[in-house]
Write a protein that holds these residues in place. Structure first.
Motif, PDB file in Angstrom:
ATOM      1  N   ALA A  68      22.941   9.881 -97.532  1.00 21.97           N
ATOM      2  CA  ALA A  68      23.963  10.932 -97.617  1.00 21.97           C
ATOM      3  C   ALA A  68      24.341  11.329 -96.199  1.00 21.97           C
ATOM      4  O   ALA A  68      23.520  11.289 -95.282  1.00 21.97           O
ATOM      5  N   GLN A  70      26.278  14.267 -93.708  1.00 18.38           N
ATOM      6  CA  GLN A  70      26.788  15.626 -93.588  1.00 18.38           C
ATOM      7  C   GLN A  70      27.271  15.835 -92.158  1.00 18.38           C
ATOM      8  O   GLN A  70      26.594  15.452 -91.204  1.00 18.38           O
ATOM      9  N   HIS A 121      23.342  18.292 -98.100  1.00 14.47           N
ATOM     10  CA  HIS A 121      23.014  16.937 -98.526  1.00 14.47           C
ATOM     11  C   HIS A 121      21.518  16.802 -98.790  1.00 14.47           C
ATOM     12  O   HIS A 121      21.095  15.999 -99.605  1.00 14.47           O
ATOM     13  N   TRP A 124      20.995  18.197-102.336  1.00 20.88           N
ATOM     14  CA  TRP A 124      21.457  17.193-103.302  1.00 20.88           C
ATOM     15  C   TRP A 124      20.398  16.113-103.494  1.00 20.88           C
ATOM     16  O   TRP A 124      20.070  15.727-104.610  1.00 20.88           O
TER      17      TRP A 124
END
Length: 142
Positions: A68, A70, A121, A124
């Motif tokens: 991920a 960010q 992130h 998540w």
């Protein structure tokens, strides 16, 4: 322009899967343990080093969960594109006090990751890691 920063992080949960390991800094922020890759480190080497530095524990790196990204601006006004790679891991044994004396290991409730983790992130990926962990348990029971 955002400077890319490749980093590796650990998702470590307790036996009842209701708390996750974080590192808290003096400014009150919570982060997943981990950090930037140095030199020719592979993901496991980086994550083991970071966990030792930030928590004082050795660790076992288990399953890859995902990637991920960010974007954020540091307190020094630097624009960073954090390219995170995330793994399920386990703390093994206490080896030393954390080498980074401004980091403290904190277990936080899984239900609070959205409000407590500084990077979204990371919140998540904790949820993704819990789903993955649940699928592993269900698969092993068949």
């Amino acid at each position: 322009m955002y400077r890319p920063r490749e980093a590796v992080y650990a998702i470590i949960v307790n036996d009842t899967i209701d708390e996750v390991v974080t590192v808290q800094t003096p400014d009150g922020y919570f982060w997943l343990p981990g950090g930037g890759i140095e030199g020719n480190e592979d993901h496991s080497e980086c994550l083991r080093r970071e966990l030792l530095e930030e928590t004082g524990f050795s660790a076992e790196i288990n399953h890859f969960i995902g990637n991920a990204k960010q974007f954020f601006i540091t307190s020094e006004n630097e624009c960073i594109a954090n390219e995170g790679t995330f793994y399920l891991a386990q703390l093994c044994k206490k080896v030393s006090d954390p080498l980074e004396d401004d980091h403290s290991l904190k277990w936080i409730p899984v239900r609070s990751v959205d409000e407590l983790l500084y990077h979204k992130h990371q919140a998540w990926v904790v949820r993704e890691g819990l789903r993955f962990n649940q699928n592993l348990k269900e698969g092993s029971m068949n």
